[in-house]
Design an enzyme around this catalytic site. Structure first.
Site, PDB file in Angstrom:
ATOM      1  N   ARG A  41     -13.012   5.697  -0.653  1.00  0.00           N
ATOM      2  CA  ARG A  41     -12.026   4.746   0.020  1.00  0.00           C
ATOM      3  C   ARG A  41     -12.194   3.588  -0.534  1.00  0.00           C
ATOM      4  NH1 ARG A  41      -8.171   6.886   2.943  1.00  0.00           N
ATOM      5  NH2 ARG A  41      -7.252   4.923   3.146  1.00  0.00           N
TER       6      ARG A  41
ATOM      7  N   CYS B  27       0.722  -0.992  -0.018  1.00  0.00           N
ATOM      8  CA  CYS B  27       0.201   0.022   0.078  1.00  0.00           C
ATOM      9  C   CYS B  27       0.657   1.288  -0.297  1.00  0.00           C
ATOM     10  CB  CYS B  27      -1.021   0.031   1.246  1.00  0.00           C
ATOM     11  SG  CYS B  27      -2.310   1.063   0.877  1.00  0.00           S
TER      12      CYS B  27
ATOM     13  N   HIS C  86      -3.049  -5.790   2.984  1.00  0.00           N
ATOM     14  CA  HIS C  86      -2.115  -5.453   4.018  1.00  0.00           C
ATOM     15  C   HIS C  86      -2.064  -6.588   4.968  1.00  0.00           C
ATOM     16  CE1 HIS C  86      -1.672  -1.194   4.475  1.00  0.00           C
ATOM     17  NE2 HIS C  86      -2.905  -0.937   3.969  1.00  0.00           N
TER      18      HIS C  86
HETATM   19  N1  GLN Z   1      -2.423   6.968   2.087  1.00  0.00           N
HETATM   20  C1  GLN Z   1      -2.457   6.112   1.196  1.00  0.00           C
HETATM   21  C2  GLN Z   1      -3.925   5.809   0.669  1.00  0.00           C
HETATM   22  O1  GLN Z   1      -4.699   6.074   1.134  1.00  0.00           O
HETATM   23  C3  GLN Z   1      -1.987   4.660   1.485  1.00  0.00           C
HETATM   24  C4  GLN Z   1      -2.951   3.910   2.512  1.00  0.00           C
HETATM   25  C5  GLN Z   1      -2.260   2.676   3.126  1.00  0.00           C
HETATM   26  O2  GLN Z   1      -1.202   2.373   3.255  1.00  0.00           O
HETATM   27  N2  GLN Z   1      -3.228   1.962   3.455  1.00  0.00           N
HETATM   28  O3  GLN Z   1      -3.900   5.797  -0.539  1.00  0.00           O
END
Ligand code: GLN
Length: 241
Positions: free
Chosen positions: A128, A94, A194
């Site tokens: 998101r 990520c 993740h």
């Molecule tokens: N800040 C980045 C996004 O939201 C990465 C988020 C993350 O590593 N979960 O795209």
């Protein structure tokens, strides 16, 4: 045999227990009698990545990505680019995956210039992209099905010469539009998946370990393990998706 793993930015990039991927790699090596040494490289530390056999970078929020920028551009950027070109295996998650690209622009226009080791860029959206998801690895990354968890606002676009890590079967992946997930360049595995990525995807874990062992030792094999529990966890989520 032994793998030296470098955990880069464990102090700022470690969302959802991404560190568990290192524990998983170490355990699967130990079960085969192979050693594993983990070195943490937090902000401010000197990096000589050629000392290692595999580099791991976890995820982080926009804030942490901005916090590490100054440190990144004090030499780690050059080290990472050189290691990538030299075929060093990387597993990046990520925010750590986005960091290998050219830049990340947040949805409200703040730009993080990253390092351009991979031909990709990321732009934040108001949406998101969050939830459990599933993708099929490209044949050159082993071809297995991966179940993971993603949570990002960034939409990543790959340059025309860069291959995705896999194809999205359920969920969002790189951008929720083109069905690509992650990126594979030389021995870099970049993904949006993740924390529990490797424990419940043992085939992918072994593929990465074998990539690192073969680069270090030439020929290497991994003895099969009893993965009944891991496969049951994988299958339960795969079926739900
Ligand atoms: N800040 C980045 C996004 O939201 C990465 C988020 C993350 O590593 N979960 O795209």
């Amino acid at each position: 045999m032994e793998l030296k793993i470098c955990h880069m930015y464990p102090d700022v990039l470690n969302l959802y227990g991404d560190r568990g991927n290192i524990l998983c790699m170490g355990r699967r090596l130990a079960w085969r009698g192979i050693g594993c040494e983990v070195t943490k490289l937090p902000i401010g530390s000197q990096a000589r990545l050629s000392d290692y056999d595999l580099v791991f970078i976890g995820g982080g929020q926009d804030f942490e990505q901005q916090v590490l920028l100054e440190d990144l551009h004090r030499g780690k950027d050059r080290e990472i680019r050189a290691a990538v070109e030299d075929g060093m295996p990387f597993l990046t998650i990520c925010g750590g995956y986005q960091m290998l690209g050219a830049y990340y622009e947040t949805y409200d226009g703040q730009r993080c210039d990253f390092i351009g080791a991979l031909d990709l860029y990321t732009v934040g959206s108001r949406e998101r992209m969050i939830g459990n998801y599933k993708f099929e690895l490209a044949p050159e990354s082993g071809g297995s099905i991966v179940v993971g968890f993603e949570n990002h606002s960034g939409k990543t676009r790959l340059g025309s010469g860069l291959q995705p890590l896999g194809t999205v079967l359920a969920g969002y992946g790189n951008n929720g539009e083109d069905k690509t997930e992650g990126a594979r360049y030389k021995n870099v595995f970049g993904t949006y998946s993740h924390g529990p990525l490797l424990p419940k995807n043992p085939a992918f874990c072994d593929f990465i370990l074998l990539t690192a062992l073969q680069r270090k030792y030439g020929a290497a094999e991994l003895a099969p393990l009893d993965d009944a529990a891991e496969i049951a966890a994988h299958n339960a989520m795969a079926a739900r998706l």
